[in-house]
Enzyme design. Structure first.
Site, PDB file in Angstrom:
ATOM      1  N   SER A  71      52.570 -42.010  30.026  1.00 25.56           N
ATOM      2  CA  SER A  71      52.470 -43.307  29.354  1.00 25.56           C
ATOM      3  C   SER A  71      51.038 -43.839  29.401  1.00 25.56           C
ATOM      4  CB  SER A  71      53.392 -44.330  30.036  1.00 25.56           C
ATOM      5  OG  SER A  71      54.687 -43.805  30.163  1.00 25.56           O
TER       6      SER A  71
HETATM    7  N1  SAH Z   1      55.954 -41.910  34.304  1.00 25.43           N
HETATM    8  C1  SAH Z   1      55.747 -40.629  33.689  1.00 25.43           C
HETATM    9  C2  SAH Z   1      56.102 -40.708  32.226  1.00 25.43           C
HETATM   10  C3  SAH Z   1      56.742 -39.475  31.750  1.00 25.43           C
HETATM   11  S1  SAH Z   1      57.480 -39.607  30.142  1.00 25.43           S
HETATM   12  C4  SAH Z   1      54.343 -40.161  33.945  1.00 25.43           C
HETATM   13  O1  SAH Z   1      53.587 -40.947  34.525  1.00 25.43           O
HETATM   14  O2  SAH Z   1      54.000 -39.021  33.644  1.00 25.43           O
HETATM   15  C5  SAH Z   1      59.186 -39.801  30.525  1.00 25.43           C
HETATM   16  C6  SAH Z   1      59.811 -38.734  31.378  1.00 25.43           C
HETATM   17  O3  SAH Z   1      61.215 -39.044  31.457  1.00 25.43           O
HETATM   18  C7  SAH Z   1      59.722 -37.309  30.838  1.00 25.43           C
HETATM   19  O4  SAH Z   1      59.117 -36.502  31.804  1.00 25.43           O
HETATM   20  C8  SAH Z   1      61.175 -36.898  30.599  1.00 25.43           C
HETATM   21  O5  SAH Z   1      61.447 -35.545  30.862  1.00 25.43           O
HETATM   22  C9  SAH Z   1      61.904 -37.812  31.570  1.00 25.43           C
HETATM   23  N2  SAH Z   1      63.320 -38.041  31.285  1.00 25.43           N
HETATM   24  C10 SAH Z   1      63.922 -38.298  30.100  1.00 25.43           C
HETATM   25  N3  SAH Z   1      65.258 -38.448  30.264  1.00 25.43           N
HETATM   26  C11 SAH Z   1      65.500 -38.295  31.597  1.00 25.43           C
HETATM   27  C12 SAH Z   1      66.678 -38.314  32.399  1.00 25.43           C
HETATM   28  N4  SAH Z   1      67.879 -38.536  31.882  1.00 25.43           N
HETATM   29  N5  SAH Z   1      66.544 -38.095  33.722  1.00 25.43           N
HETATM   30  C13 SAH Z   1      65.333 -37.872  34.281  1.00 25.43           C
HETATM   31  N6  SAH Z   1      64.189 -37.826  33.590  1.00 25.43           N
HETATM   32  C14 SAH Z   1      64.268 -38.031  32.255  1.00 25.43           C
END
Ligand code: SAH
Length: 222
Positions: A71
């Site tokens: 993000s």
């Molecule tokens: N805070 C993270 C943002 C990653 S984007 C960072 O700093 O890198 C959002 C993430 O949510 C992705 O890695 C995706 O795989 C994860 N995600 C989506 N649905 C999910 C679920 N049901 N359970 C766990 N993770 C999930």
């Protein structure tokens, strides 16, 4: 230049660009000094792919692979600020859903949270764990799982924060929220808003905050 001097050079450059990122966050309206200090302390370039490291401090989302993105700094800072200010209790046991590369995990750890981070894509979870190992004094618990189900063995949580948007609030997460706890999660499909739910002795109270744009909260693991 020998290798260690070159590394020092990179370290200093990243410190300066991080300081500039923090000034930008202030100008964008982030006011919480603890959050700003955490953003200044945690090196974001460690968390992004090497080819993108020079762009790590731009206010932009960057690709993580697997169709996911880290993000943009502003939204990470804003969510942490809302979380810090919405949760007045002493407890800092926190469930993070969607650890991705672990950047927000590291910030939460730096802010004193005992972080339980869940990620559904195994290679990202492995990367998050490896990235966290490079940050001195910051630790977290990691689990490869579907965050819709929370982390029942570790519940209840004082804070729950999701980095992916749900079509509706997963009921299991409400069950795992401690009394006086706060849940912060993006809700919606094409149109999304940040939803804050506080658990009080009278029940759950929901507030709709600003419009946001996140990847979808999926189900199952891969
Ligand atoms: N805070 C993270 C943002 C990653 S984007 C960072 O700093 O890198 C959002 C993430 O949510 C992705 O890695 C995706 O795989 C994860 N995600 C989506 N649905 C999910 C679920 N049901 N359970 C766990 N993770 C999930």
């Amino acid at each position: 230049m020998n290798a260690s001097l070159a590394l020092t050079g990179i370290g200093m450059t990243s410190q300066r660009t991080r300081a500039r990122m923090v000034e930008r966050l202030r100008a964008q309206g982030v006011r919480n000094e603890s959050v700003l200090a955490a953003m200044a302390a945690i090196p974001r370039h460690i968390f992004v792919e090497e080819a993108l490291a020079s762009r790590a401090y731009e206010d932009t989302a960057l690709p993580l692979g697997f169709s996911q993105t880290i993000s943009q700094p502003y939204i990470v800072a804003r969510m942490l600020e809302i979380l810090c200010e919405s949760h007045k209790g002493d407890g800092r046991k926190t469930l993070e859903i969607g650890a991705g590369c672990g950047y927000q995990t590291a910030l939460l750890g730096h802010l004193g949270h005992d972080v339980y981070a869940v990620e559904r894509i195994r290679p990202l979870l492995v990367r998050a764990r490896g990235n966290l190992a490079q940050i001195p004094k910051v630790k977290a618990h990691f689990k490869h799982a579907d965050g819709n189900l929370g982390w029942p063995e570790a519940a209840p949580f004082d804070c729950i924060v999701a980095a992916a948007a749900a079509l509706a609030v997963p009921q299991e997460l409400l069950r795992q929220l401690a009394m006086n706890g706060v849940l912060l999660l993006p809700v919606g499909g094409d149109e999304q808003y940040l939803c804050r739910i506080q658990r009080t002795p009278q029940g759950f109270s929901e507030t709709r905050l600003e419009s946001v744009r996140f990847v979808p909260l999926l189900t199952g693991v891969e």
